[in-house]
Write an enzyme that holds these catalytic residues in place. Structure first.
Site, PDB file in Angstrom:
ATOM      1  N   ASP A  24       0.784  -1.255   0.000  1.00  0.00           N
ATOM      2  CA  ASP A  24       0.000   0.000   0.000  1.00  0.00           C
ATOM      3  C   ASP A  24       0.814   1.303   0.000  1.00  0.00           C
ATOM      4  O   ASP A  24       0.515   2.229   0.771  1.00  0.00           O
ATOM      5  CB  ASP A  24      -0.961   0.014   1.209  1.00  0.00           C
ATOM      6  CG  ASP A  24      -2.000  -1.102   1.152  1.00  0.00           C
ATOM      7  OD1 ASP A  24      -1.961  -1.907   0.216  1.00  0.00           O
ATOM      8  OD2 ASP A  24      -2.852  -1.164   2.068  1.00  0.00           O
ATOM      9  N   LYS A 126      -6.924  -4.850  -3.117  1.00  0.00           N
ATOM     10  CA  LYS A 126      -7.706  -5.438  -2.021  1.00  0.00           C
ATOM     11  C   LYS A 126      -8.610  -4.377  -1.399  1.00  0.00           C
ATOM     12  O   LYS A 126      -8.362  -3.182  -1.562  1.00  0.00           O
ATOM     13  CB  LYS A 126      -6.762  -6.019  -0.967  1.00  0.00           C
ATOM     14  CG  LYS A 126      -5.880  -4.930  -0.369  1.00  0.00           C
ATOM     15  CD  LYS A 126      -4.914  -5.472   0.637  1.00  0.00           C
ATOM     16  CE  LYS A 126      -4.038  -4.381   1.192  1.00  0.00           C
ATOM     17  NZ  LYS A 126      -4.746  -3.296   1.903  1.00  0.00           N
ATOM     18  N   CYS A 171      -2.012  -2.708   7.645  1.00  0.00           N
ATOM     19  CA  CYS A 171      -1.932  -3.646   6.525  1.00  0.00           C
ATOM     20  C   CYS A 171      -0.667  -4.498   6.532  1.00  0.00           C
ATOM     21  O   CYS A 171      -0.711  -5.668   6.164  1.00  0.00           O
ATOM     22  CB  CYS A 171      -2.124  -2.911   5.215  1.00  0.00           C
ATOM     23  SG  CYS A 171      -3.847  -2.346   5.056  1.00  0.00           S
TER      24      CYS A 171
HETATM   25  C1  VGL Z   1      -4.599   0.767   5.733  1.00  0.00           C
HETATM   26  C2  VGL Z   1      -6.139   1.700   7.140  1.00  0.00           C
HETATM   27  C3  VGL Z   1      -7.130   1.576   6.186  1.00  0.00           C
HETATM   28  C4  VGL Z   1      -3.184   0.336   5.512  1.00  0.00           C
HETATM   29  C5  VGL Z   1      -5.576   0.624   4.777  1.00  0.00           C
HETATM   30  O1  VGL Z   1      -2.749   0.258   4.337  1.00  0.00           O
HETATM   31  O2  VGL Z   1      -2.487   0.073   6.507  1.00  0.00           O
HETATM   32  N1  VGL Z   1      -4.898   1.292   6.919  1.00  0.00           N
HETATM   33  N2  VGL Z   1      -6.842   1.034   5.012  1.00  0.00           N
END
Ligand code: VGL
Ligand code: ZN
Length: 226
Positions: A24, A126, A171
């Site tokens: 991410d 995702k 994540c």
């Molecule tokens: C994430 C919060 C919400 C992450 C993704 O990538 O850690 N955190 N969505």
């Protein structure tokens, strides 16, 4: 237990059954984004360097993208009277609500422009089901729905994964736990991640759970490509 108290594994040599998973690294998680992770941008040069090492060994490199529909249930804006970072409990959502972030097709969902994504052998998206979040790259938050990553990795012979990216306590953490549950050896690259830090103690909790699961911790300069 905080990041600086972690015992590191020492040197590890990249081998033929390895894969690198970069979690991410998207605009919305960087300073100036919708769900900014403090200093999230500072790990980009280190990730780019590490990518060169894995590339040299022709190792599978997977990038993930948080990829939500615009009305995703993890967004506080979807819940009457709630604000971002408020606690919530529900099937597949929580433990807290988020600002709107990483909406499919938006600039915020794009990879950080300075991140070198050219060596990606797979890009996995995702969090695309409206009612279920997916912190982990392997298993959605209902703890049942697979993303397909474990079968993909196993089908190409991967036994050990290295994890880095954002965020340390969400994540990347959940991906590490699920990777262990799916019986991969896991190296968590501790200098190439940054935490959300909410709720309080999220980092300490994540670290102690990963230790219990026998996740190994390492610095990127301890990963050798020779
Ligand atoms: C994430 C919060 C919400 C992450 C993704 O990538 O850690 N955190 N969505
Ligand atoms: Zn998300």
């Amino acid at each position: 237990m905080e990041i600086q108290d972690i015992r590191l594994e020492g040197l590890v040599r990249i081998g033929p059954n390895d894969a690198l998973i970069v979690i991410d690294m998207q605009n919305d998680f960087l300073p100036g984004g919708r769900l900014p992770v403090a200093e999230g941008d500072t790990i980009i040069p280190g990730i780019n360097l590490l990518l060169e090492k894995f590339r040299t060994k022709d190792i599978p490199i997977i990038f993930t993208q948080d990829w939500h529909p615009k009305d995703h249930l993890s967004f506080a804006s979807m819940h009457e009277g709630k604000s971002p970072y408020d606690p919530i409990t529900g099937h597949g959502i929580g433990p807290i609500l988020w600002p709107d972030h990483c909406v499919q097709g938006t600039e915020g969902a794009n990879f950080a422009p300075r991140l070198n994504t050219v060596y990606a052998t797979m890009i996995l998206r995702k969090g695309h089901h409206q009612t279920i979040d997916s912190y982990s790259a392997f298993l959605e938050n209902d703890k049942e729905t697979e993303t397909g990553l474990q079968s993909f990795l196993k089908s190409i012979g991967v036994k050990r994964v290295y994890l880095c990216g954002l965020a340390l306590d969400y994540c990347v953490f959940y991906s590490a736990i699920d990777a262990r549950n799916f019986e991969f050896e896991v190296y968590y690259i501790i200098d190439l991640t940054k935490p959300v830090n909410s709720p309080e103690n999220s980092v300490a909790t994540a670290i102690s759970k990963m230790k219990e699961k026998r996740v190994f911790f390492i610095r990127s300069d301890q990963i050798l490509d020779y």
